[in-house]
Motif scaffolding. Structure first.
Motif, PDB file in Angstrom:
ATOM      1  N   ASP A 235      50.238  23.773 -66.478  1.00  0.00           N
ATOM      2  CA  ASP A 235      49.225  24.292 -67.203  1.00  0.00           C
ATOM      3  C   ASP A 235      48.162  23.451 -67.745  1.00  0.00           C
ATOM      4  N   THR A 236      48.502  22.203 -67.325  1.00  0.00           N
ATOM      5  CA  THR A 236      47.177  21.312 -67.826  1.00  0.00           C
ATOM      6  C   THR A 236      46.171  21.199 -66.884  1.00  0.00           C
ATOM      7  N   PRO A 237      44.810  21.405 -66.973  1.00  0.00           N
ATOM      8  CA  PRO A 237      43.962  21.128 -65.945  1.00  0.00           C
ATOM      9  C   PRO A 237      43.933  19.959 -65.295  1.00  0.00           C
ATOM     10  N   MET A 238      43.397  19.756 -64.060  1.00  0.00           N
ATOM     11  CA  MET A 238      43.547  18.572 -63.076  1.00  0.00           C
ATOM     12  C   MET A 238      42.394  17.733 -63.793  1.00  0.00           C
ATOM     13  N   THR A 239      42.752  16.463 -63.705  1.00  0.00           N
ATOM     14  CA  THR A 239      41.835  15.649 -64.556  1.00  0.00           C
ATOM     15  C   THR A 239      41.171  14.684 -63.262  1.00  0.00           C
ATOM     16  N   ASN A 240      40.270  13.939 -63.321  1.00  0.00           N
ATOM     17  CA  ASN A 240      39.615  12.937 -62.434  1.00  0.00           C
ATOM     18  C   ASN A 240      40.419  11.955 -61.614  1.00  0.00           C
ATOM     19  N   THR A 241      41.318  11.526 -62.886  1.00  0.00           N
ATOM     20  CA  THR A 241      42.522  10.573 -62.215  1.00  0.00           C
ATOM     21  C   THR A 241      43.367  11.192 -61.296  1.00  0.00           C
ATOM     22  N   ASP A 242      43.796  12.417 -61.414  1.00  0.00           N
ATOM     23  CA  ASP A 242      44.818  13.160 -60.631  1.00  0.00           C
ATOM     24  C   ASP A 242      43.870  13.415 -59.339  1.00  0.00           C
ATOM     25  N   ARG A 243      42.669  13.890 -59.170  1.00  0.00           N
ATOM     26  CA  ARG A 243      41.789  13.862 -58.267  1.00  0.00           C
ATOM     27  C   ARG A 243      41.864  12.434 -57.203  1.00  0.00           C
ATOM     28  N   ILE A 244      41.420  11.511 -58.179  1.00  0.00           N
ATOM     29  CA  ILE A 244      41.549  10.078 -57.363  1.00  0.00           C
ATOM     30  C   ILE A 244      42.744   9.762 -56.757  1.00  0.00           C
ATOM     31  N   ASN A 245      43.920   9.967 -57.692  1.00  0.00           N
ATOM     32  CA  ASN A 245      45.245   9.661 -56.884  1.00  0.00           C
ATOM     33  C   ASN A 245      45.497  10.563 -55.875  1.00  0.00           C
ATOM     34  N   ILE A 246      45.199  11.635 -55.872  1.00  0.00           N
ATOM     35  CA  ILE A 246      45.471  12.514 -54.511  1.00  0.00           C
ATOM     36  C   ILE A 246      44.530  12.024 -53.477  1.00  0.00           C
ATOM     37  N   ALA A 247      43.153  11.709 -53.701  1.00  0.00           N
ATOM     38  CA  ALA A 247      42.301  11.074 -52.519  1.00  0.00           C
ATOM     39  C   ALA A 247      42.806   9.755 -51.983  1.00  0.00           C
ATOM     40  N   VAL A 248      43.198   8.904 -52.895  1.00  0.00           N
ATOM     41  CA  VAL A 248      43.617   7.628 -52.562  1.00  0.00           C
ATOM     42  C   VAL A 248      45.017   7.741 -51.741  1.00  0.00           C
ATOM     43  N   GLY A 249      45.917   8.663 -52.315  1.00  0.00           N
ATOM     44  CA  GLY A 249      47.140   8.807 -51.587  1.00  0.00           C
ATOM     45  C   GLY A 249      46.853   9.252 -50.085  1.00  0.00           C
ATOM     46  N   VAL A 250      46.020  10.340 -49.991  1.00  0.00           N
ATOM     47  CA  VAL A 250      45.785  10.974 -48.677  1.00  0.00           C
ATOM     48  C   VAL A 250      45.463   9.850 -47.635  1.00  0.00           C
ATOM     49  N   VAL A 251      44.385   9.128 -48.315  1.00  0.00           N
ATOM     50  CA  VAL A 251      43.590   7.857 -47.471  1.00  0.00           C
ATOM     51  C   VAL A 251      44.813   6.977 -46.910  1.00  0.00           C
ATOM     52  N   THR A 252      45.336   6.552 -48.008  1.00  0.00           N
ATOM     53  CA  THR A 252      46.675   5.562 -47.915  1.00  0.00           C
ATOM     54  C   THR A 252      47.652   6.023 -46.644  1.00  0.00           C
ATOM     55  N   VAL A 253      47.910   7.191 -46.827  1.00  0.00           N
ATOM     56  CA  VAL A 253      48.966   7.888 -45.917  1.00  0.00           C
ATOM     57  C   VAL A 253      48.282   7.845 -44.540  1.00  0.00           C
ATOM     58  N   GLY A 254      47.076   8.322 -44.666  1.00  0.00           N
ATOM     59  CA  GLY A 254      46.082   8.232 -43.269  1.00  0.00           C
ATOM     60  C   GLY A 254      46.102   7.018 -42.528  1.00  0.00           C
ATOM     61  N   ILE A 255      45.631   6.072 -43.189  1.00  0.00           N
ATOM     62  CA  ILE A 255      45.720   4.734 -42.913  1.00  0.00           C
ATOM     63  C   ILE A 255      46.824   4.254 -42.152  1.00  0.00           C
TER      64      ILE A 255
ATOM     65  N   GLY B 298      51.818   5.400 -50.643  1.00  0.00           N
ATOM     66  CA  GLY B 298      50.559   6.661 -50.538  1.00  0.00           C
ATOM     67  C   GLY B 298      51.314   7.837 -50.848  1.00  0.00           C
ATOM     68  N   VAL B 299      52.380   8.212 -50.278  1.00  0.00           N
ATOM     69  CA  VAL B 299      53.013   9.514 -50.524  1.00  0.00           C
ATOM     70  C   VAL B 299      53.388   9.758 -51.821  1.00  0.00           C
ATOM     71  N   LEU B 300      54.071   8.342 -52.459  1.00  0.00           N
ATOM     72  CA  LEU B 300      54.150   8.371 -54.030  1.00  0.00           C
ATOM     73  C   LEU B 300      52.895   8.818 -54.800  1.00  0.00           C
ATOM     74  N   LEU B 301      51.880   8.092 -54.588  1.00  0.00           N
ATOM     75  CA  LEU B 301      50.718   8.195 -55.326  1.00  0.00           C
ATOM     76  C   LEU B 301      50.121   9.727 -55.102  1.00  0.00           C
ATOM     77  N   LEU B 302      50.248  10.208 -53.910  1.00  0.00           N
ATOM     78  CA  LEU B 302      49.669  11.713 -53.468  1.00  0.00           C
ATOM     79  C   LEU B 302      50.838  12.678 -54.511  1.00  0.00           C
ATOM     80  N   VAL B 303      52.125  12.434 -54.352  1.00  0.00           N
ATOM     81  CA  VAL B 303      53.051  13.558 -55.267  1.00  0.00           C
ATOM     82  C   VAL B 303      52.542  13.226 -56.682  1.00  0.00           C
ATOM     83  N   LEU B 304      52.661  11.944 -57.146  1.00  0.00           N
ATOM     84  CA  LEU B 304      52.151  11.701 -58.633  1.00  0.00           C
ATOM     85  C   LEU B 304      50.794  12.679 -58.989  1.00  0.00           C
ATOM     86  N   GLY B 305      49.976  12.345 -58.205  1.00  0.00           N
ATOM     87  CA  GLY B 305      48.699  13.259 -58.354  1.00  0.00           C
ATOM     88  C   GLY B 305      48.824  14.684 -58.398  1.00  0.00           C
ATOM     89  N   VAL B 306      49.578  15.117 -57.509  1.00  0.00           N
ATOM     90  CA  VAL B 306      49.609  16.587 -57.318  1.00  0.00           C
ATOM     91  C   VAL B 306      50.675  17.146 -58.687  1.00  0.00           C
TER      92      VAL B 306
END
Length: 157
Positions: A2-22, A52-60
């Motif tokens: 129920d908490t809104p997504m923060t910029n840190t969460d968005r950054i963690n998701i983006a970096v997680g996706v990029v890391t998994v892609g690389i 990368g998957v861990l960072l993505l999951v923690l961001g989500v």
């Protein structure tokens, strides 16, 4: 959640996706020319992808990753810094075949250090940045060429 997504969460998701892609790109393109050619590369790619998957999951899941206090006021999304870093990286890659690893590496390292500064450096700060850039790039060059026997690009001239 129920908490809104923060910029840190968005950054963690983006970096997680990029890391998994690389990691996926490295995994797909790997080819072992010897029997033990992937002895170091494969585990490192797997660990990189798993982090990368861990960072993505923690961001989500909106879990706090690193830092000091989750309740601190967040800065705005550092879009300008990310674009600057991306432009510097592309410029370095483009300059690599012409200037070689050492010269382009020192120039790239120096421009990155200058871009990270919040104020104009003095002569002493600039000289220190040049010295640190030369030492770091030189050390990496020696490790690759003398320890790992990897040829790095030389200057075109």
């Amino acid at each position: 959640m129920d908490t809104p997504m923060t910029n840190t969460d968005r950054i963690n998701i983006a970096v997680g996706v990029v890391t998994v892609g690389i990691a996926a790109a490295f995994w797909i393109q790997r080819s072992h020319t010897t029997e033990f050619g992937g002895a170091w590369a494969d585990p490192i790619i797997i660990i990189f992808g798993a982090l990368g998957v861990l960072l993505l999951v923690l961001g989500v899941l909106r879990r706090h990753v690193g830092g000091t206090d989750a309740d601190e006021e967040e800065d705005a999304l550092p879009v300008r810094g990310l674009v600057t870093a991306g432009v510097l990286l592309v410029a370095w890659i483009a300059a690599l075949p012409f200037l070689g690893y050492v010269l382009s590496g020192v120039v790239f390292f120096l421009f990155t250090a200058l871009a990270m500064r919040r104020s104009r450096p003095g002569i002493r700060g600039l000289l220190l940045d040049v010295l640190i850039a030369a030492v770091v790039v030189g050390a990496v060059y020696l490790v690759f060429t003398e320890v790992l026997y990897v040829r790095l690009p030389g200057p075109a001239f």
